[in-house]
Scaffold this active site. Structure first.
Site, mmCIF file in Angstrom:
data_model
loop_
_atom_site.group_PDB
_atom_site.id
_atom_site.type_symbol
_atom_site.label_atom_id
_atom_site.label_comp_id
_atom_site.label_asym_id
_atom_site.label_seq_id
_atom_site.Cartn_x
_atom_site.Cartn_y
_atom_site.Cartn_z
ATOM 1 N N GLY A 48 -3.766 -5.191 2.727
ATOM 2 C CA GLY A 48 -2.950 -5.164 1.512
ATOM 3 C C GLY A 48 -3.681 -4.975 0.202
ATOM 4 O O GLY A 48 -3.129 -4.412 -0.734
ATOM 5 N N ASP A 106 1.395 -16.169 -1.153
ATOM 6 C CA ASP A 106 2.757 -16.640 -0.916
ATOM 7 C C ASP A 106 2.675 -18.158 -0.624
ATOM 8 O O ASP A 106 2.517 -18.951 -1.549
ATOM 9 C CB ASP A 106 3.314 -15.813 0.253
ATOM 10 C CG ASP A 106 4.774 -16.105 0.596
ATOM 11 O OD1 ASP A 106 5.367 -16.996 -0.018
ATOM 12 O OD2 ASP A 106 5.317 -15.438 1.492
ATOM 13 N N LYS A 134 3.334 -15.968 -5.796
ATOM 14 C CA LYS A 134 4.686 -16.522 -5.677
ATOM 15 C C LYS A 134 4.618 -18.031 -5.926
ATOM 16 O O LYS A 134 4.455 -18.815 -4.986
ATOM 17 C CB LYS A 134 5.252 -16.242 -4.270
ATOM 18 C CG LYS A 134 5.520 -14.760 -4.005
ATOM 19 C CD LYS A 134 6.161 -14.532 -2.639
ATOM 20 C CE LYS A 134 6.666 -13.104 -2.487
ATOM 21 N NZ LYS A 134 7.213 -12.817 -1.144
ATOM 22 N N PHE A 155 11.051 -10.521 -0.833
ATOM 23 C CA PHE A 155 10.084 -9.694 -0.109
ATOM 24 C C PHE A 155 9.860 -8.377 -0.855
ATOM 25 O O PHE A 155 10.810 -7.654 -1.173
ATOM 26 C CB PHE A 155 10.590 -9.419 1.310
ATOM 27 C CG PHE A 155 9.570 -8.737 2.165
ATOM 28 C CD1 PHE A 155 8.513 -9.447 2.717
ATOM 29 C CD2 PHE A 155 9.669 -7.379 2.415
ATOM 30 C CE1 PHE A 155 7.563 -8.811 3.507
ATOM 31 C CE2 PHE A 155 8.726 -6.730 3.213
ATOM 32 C CZ PHE A 155 7.673 -7.456 3.755
ATOM 33 N N LEU A 156 8.582 -8.075 -1.114
ATOM 34 C CA LEU A 156 8.210 -6.900 -1.893
ATOM 35 C C LEU A 156 7.372 -5.931 -1.062
ATOM 36 O O LEU A 156 6.673 -6.355 -0.141
ATOM 37 C CB LEU A 156 7.401 -7.336 -3.122
ATOM 38 C CG LEU A 156 8.049 -8.406 -4.013
ATOM 39 C CD1 LEU A 156 7.085 -8.852 -5.100
ATOM 40 C CD2 LEU A 156 9.345 -7.886 -4.627
HETATM 41 P P1 5GP Z 1 0.709 -16.609 2.801
HETATM 42 O O1 5GP Z 1 -0.285 -16.923 3.869
HETATM 43 O O2 5GP Z 1 0.228 -16.905 1.399
HETATM 44 O O3 5GP Z 1 2.066 -17.206 3.075
HETATM 45 O O4 5GP Z 1 1.010 -15.083 2.893
HETATM 46 C C1 5GP Z 1 0.074 -14.178 2.551
HETATM 47 C C2 5GP Z 1 0.325 -12.859 3.228
HETATM 48 O O5 5GP Z 1 1.705 -12.687 3.568
HETATM 49 C C3 5GP Z 1 -0.011 -11.727 2.312
HETATM 50 O O6 5GP Z 1 -1.367 -11.384 2.403
HETATM 51 C C4 5GP Z 1 0.920 -10.646 2.786
HETATM 52 O O7 5GP Z 1 0.338 -9.965 3.859
HETATM 53 C C5 5GP Z 1 2.122 -11.402 3.292
HETATM 54 N N1 5GP Z 1 3.213 -11.449 2.292
HETATM 55 C C6 5GP Z 1 3.642 -12.517 1.593
HETATM 56 N N2 5GP Z 1 4.645 -12.194 0.777
HETATM 57 C C7 5GP Z 1 4.877 -10.869 0.966
HETATM 58 C C8 5GP Z 1 5.789 -9.929 0.392
HETATM 59 O O8 5GP Z 1 6.636 -10.210 -0.474
HETATM 60 N N3 5GP Z 1 5.707 -8.652 0.862
HETATM 61 C C9 5GP Z 1 4.807 -8.268 1.797
HETATM 62 N N4 5GP Z 1 4.818 -6.992 2.164
HETATM 63 N N5 5GP Z 1 3.923 -9.122 2.347
HETATM 64 C C10 5GP Z 1 3.952 -10.407 1.936
#
Ligand code: 5GP
Ligand code: MG
Length: 178
Positions: A48, A106, A134, A155-156
């Site tokens: 990403g 996130d 977020k 979700f983006l």
């Molecule tokens: P976390 O471990 O912080 O919950 O999530 C991190 C990972 O989740 C990010 O590196 C990404 O790959 C994915 N992610 C979280 N939110 C989004 C979103 O809104 N869109 C997309 N495409 N991926 C997300």
């Protein structure tokens, strides 16, 4: 483009490329000041953050090294909560000033895993920069040092972020249509 279709879902324009670039310029300016004399190593988290990493390092005006790590934590539109192994760090980061470059933070699960792993390698300093944050979803205590943009829990896709593999190449950010 105001609307894109990826697999079976529609997404609408949310943050345009110009706004993305100006938000990145602002944190790049601060990173430039903070790391001016430090010869940092920037670590982009694949897949990403490849565009964010490219944009940040092109705006960084002093010497630096660039590396990438990869892990996998996500399938579809919901965080699975468990994160797999970190791969790909070949550089010795002991005693170095390290800045992690993330596309989006996130829940923070991914970040905690990365920080735990990198801390064991005894960097001199370890900070985090993320393109998107977020705040309403973040559940961890680790401070996120540089945030380009804060967003809600929707979700983006685009600018490196995918929906099941598609959408990373979009230069704008799109939001899922309910
Ligand atoms: P976390 O471990 O912080 O919950 O999530 C991190 C990972 O989740 C990010 O590196 C990404 O790959 C994915 N992610 C979280 N939110 C989004 C979103 O809104 N869109 C997309 N495409 N991926 C997300
Ligand atoms: Mg990521």
């Amino acid at each position: 483009m105001n609307r894109v279709k990826l697999h079976n879902k529609y997404f609408k324009l949310f943050i345009d490329a110009e706004s993305i670039q100006s938000a990145i310029s602002k944190i790049a300016e601060i990173i430039n000041k903070d790391y001016k004399e430090k010869s940092p190593i920037f670590i982009g988290v694949l897949n990403g953050s490849f565009l964010f990493t490219a944009d940040i390092v092109r705006k960084f005006k002093s010497n630096c090294e660039i590396s990438f790590i990869r892990l996998s934590s996500y399938s579809g539109t919901e965080s699975s909560g468990n994160v797999l192994e970190v791969m790909g760090l070949n550089e010795d980061i002991k005693g170095r000033d390290v800045l992690i470059l993330e596309d989006i933070v996130d829940s923070g699960n991914t970040l905690v895993k990365i920080v735990d792993l990198l801390k064991k390698k005894q960097p001199k300093s370890l900070k985090i920069a993320t393109f998107l944050f977020k705040p309403n979803a973040y559940k961890k205590d680790i401070p996120v040092d540089y945030v380009a943009m804060e967003v809600g829990n929707e979700f983006l896709v685009g600018y490196g972020l995918d929906y099941d593999g598609l959408g990373r190449n979009l230069e704008d950010i799109y939001i899922i249509e309910e």
